[in-house]
Design an enzyme around this catalytic site. Structure first.
Site, PDB file in Angstrom:
ATOM      1  N   PHE A   1     -72.834  -7.270  22.113  1.00 34.63           N
ATOM      2  CA  PHE A   1     -72.004  -7.964  20.982  1.00 34.63           C
ATOM      3  C   PHE A   1     -72.185  -7.132  19.637  1.00 34.63           C
ATOM      4  CE2 PHE A   1     -71.601 -10.779  17.308  1.00 34.63           C
ATOM      5  CZ  PHE A   1     -70.293 -11.358  17.634  1.00 34.63           C
TER       6      PHE A   1
ATOM      7  N   ASP B   1     -77.957  -0.843  16.978  1.00 30.68           N
ATOM      8  CA  ASP B   1     -77.252  -1.992  16.319  1.00 30.68           C
ATOM      9  C   ASP B   1     -78.463  -2.952  16.145  1.00 30.68           C
ATOM     10  OD1 ASP B   1     -76.147  -4.326  15.578  1.00 30.68           O
ATOM     11  OD2 ASP B   1     -74.409  -4.053  16.768  1.00 30.68           O
TER      12      ASP B   1
ATOM     13  N   LYS C   1     -76.654  -8.669   8.258  1.00 32.17           N
ATOM     14  CA  LYS C   1     -77.031 -10.275   8.339  1.00 32.17           C
ATOM     15  C   LYS C   1     -78.124 -10.442   7.146  1.00 32.17           C
ATOM     16  CE  LYS C   1     -75.189 -11.432  12.732  1.00 32.17           C
ATOM     17  NZ  LYS C   1     -74.224 -12.190  12.196  1.00 32.17           N
TER      18      LYS C   1
END
Length: 404
Positions: free
Chosen positions: A145, A230, A259
């Site tokens: 993801f 990531d 984030k």
């Protein structure tokens, strides 16, 4: 007193009436928050064990982050990258130092960081490695993801994320996560990068086999391929180290961050790499109106300074051990398996008992907010400011849900 117009059923109904149904939220309407706690419009309090998918690593309204934002709001919020502002250099320098890299390229969202990494890797492949124009390939993992742009969903293996959004961007090769032989076999002379999550969050907090990440690093070095990590969900203290790669001593060619970098206040993302990689970009080739804006940099700099103390990494390690110990006691008592690292856990619930969605609904009724992923799997990611007592309380409420 709570205004009757703000009661939960009405607010949920209005949200469903006026928004596209691209989310299926729990029927909870939050009005305020602090630390690890949320309060809804009816005045009910909940322990936040999702933390904005790790965007709230430092909890809600951390005093230092709020102060940094307030101070910047009174001075300057946006200039665009057409000019240099007085917060930019400090943010980029301190983040680069945290990552041990030469350069930083700030953007806004995690997906933008991934898109940036893809563009940079391709250009590096053409200009430095010598891949023929238009032939660059990138190896990715099943269950990944990395975001929801049209390029990124093209190499997703999740039908909900992938299907009905084509045609898809070519140039990606998908291999099983954790299978080093398959990854190595997928690399050829056109391969410019391996893009991978050190821990797969959306898949259910899946930790790869020991030795896998060092093996990926070794293969990338031997085959002259960039390793793009990531760390948008796994990074910035979540797993007990600054980066999840740190647990096995792996240093990627590029960190993809987001984030938590915005402190739960503004969207901030970035990629960090050395000059021989990020230096391939020239003016006009990549950018963003809001990327690296003064408000984002002010908050992001304070995030980096919080991490530089090591306090939050230590909290994640110590409190994560307590969380995982408590969860493992529930294996066989409604849980089938537990995975994760630090204050991050994926739980497989016995599907004969309930789905992941049902588990989250029942947890919400007991004052704990979490998120299901697939089937009977849920994930827990409390803010790193959570206390021992709050972890114990959440575990007690989870046990009650599993007991029916």
């Amino acid at each position: 007193m709570v205004d009757d117009r703000l009661r939960t059923p009405d607010a949920v109904r209005d949200a469903q009436r006026w928004t596209a149904h691209n989310y299926h939220p729990l029927p909870v309407v939050i009005s305020s928050a602090e630390g690890a706690w949320l309060t809804d419009v009816d005045g009910r309090r909940y322990l936040d064990f999702l933390a904005g998918y790790s965007a709230l690593n430092f909890g809600h309204r951390h005093p230092r982050l709020i102060a940094a934002a307030h101070a910047q709001l009174d001075r300057l919020t946006l200039t665009s990258r057409a000019f240099v502002h007085d917060q930019f250099a400090d943010f980029c320098r301190e983040l680069a130092e945290l990552c041990g890299k030469d350069l930083v390229l700030p953007m806004n969202t995690g997906a933008e960081a991934v898109e940036t990494a893809i563009k940079v890797a391709r250009k590096w492949g053409y200009r430095v490695k010598g891949v023929p124009d238009g032939q660059a390939t990138i190896v990715v993992a099943e269950g990944n993801f990395h975001g929801r742009t049209t390029t990124i969903v093209g190499f997703s293996t999740d039908p909900d994320a992938h299907d009905d959004f084509g045609p898809y961007t070519p140039g990606f090769r998908i291999v099983p996560y954790g299978d080093l032989d398959a990854l190595s076999a997928a690399i050829d002379d056109t391969t410019v990068a391996v893009l991978i999550e050190p821990i797969q969050g959306e898949q259910g907090v899946v930790v790869p086999p020991e030795g896998y990440l060092p093996g990926v690093r070794r293969v990338c070095t031997e085959r002259d391929v960039l390793l793009l990590a990531d760390e948008i969900q796994s990074g910035l203290g979540r797993t007990g180290d600054t980066f999840a790669c740190d647990h096995e001593g792996v240093v990627p060619d590029m960190y993809l961050l987001g984030k938590a970098l915005g402190g739960g206040i503004v969207p901030v993302s970035a990629v960090a790499a050395d000059a021989d990689v990020l230096g391939v970009l020239r003016p006009g080739q990549h950018g963003s109106t809001f990327g690296g804006n003064p408000l984002a940099c002010a908050v992001g700099t304070e995030v980096v300074r919080l991490l530089a103390t090591g306090e939050f990494q230590h909290r994640s390690t110590e409190l994560g051990a307590r969380l995982h110990a408590g969860l493992h006691e529930l294996v066989g008592e409604g849980l089938v398996a537990v995975r994760g690292r630090g204050l991050w856990a994926g739980l497989d619930i016995d599907p004969a008992l309930m789905t992941g969605r049902q588990a989250c609904e029942r947890l919400a009724e007991r004052g704990v907010l979490a998120k299901d992923t697939h089937g009977s799997t849920i994930r827990l990611a409390p803010p790193l400011v959570v206390t021992e007592a709050e972890i114990d309380e959440a575990l007690s409420r989870l046990a009650a849900v599993l007991a029916g």
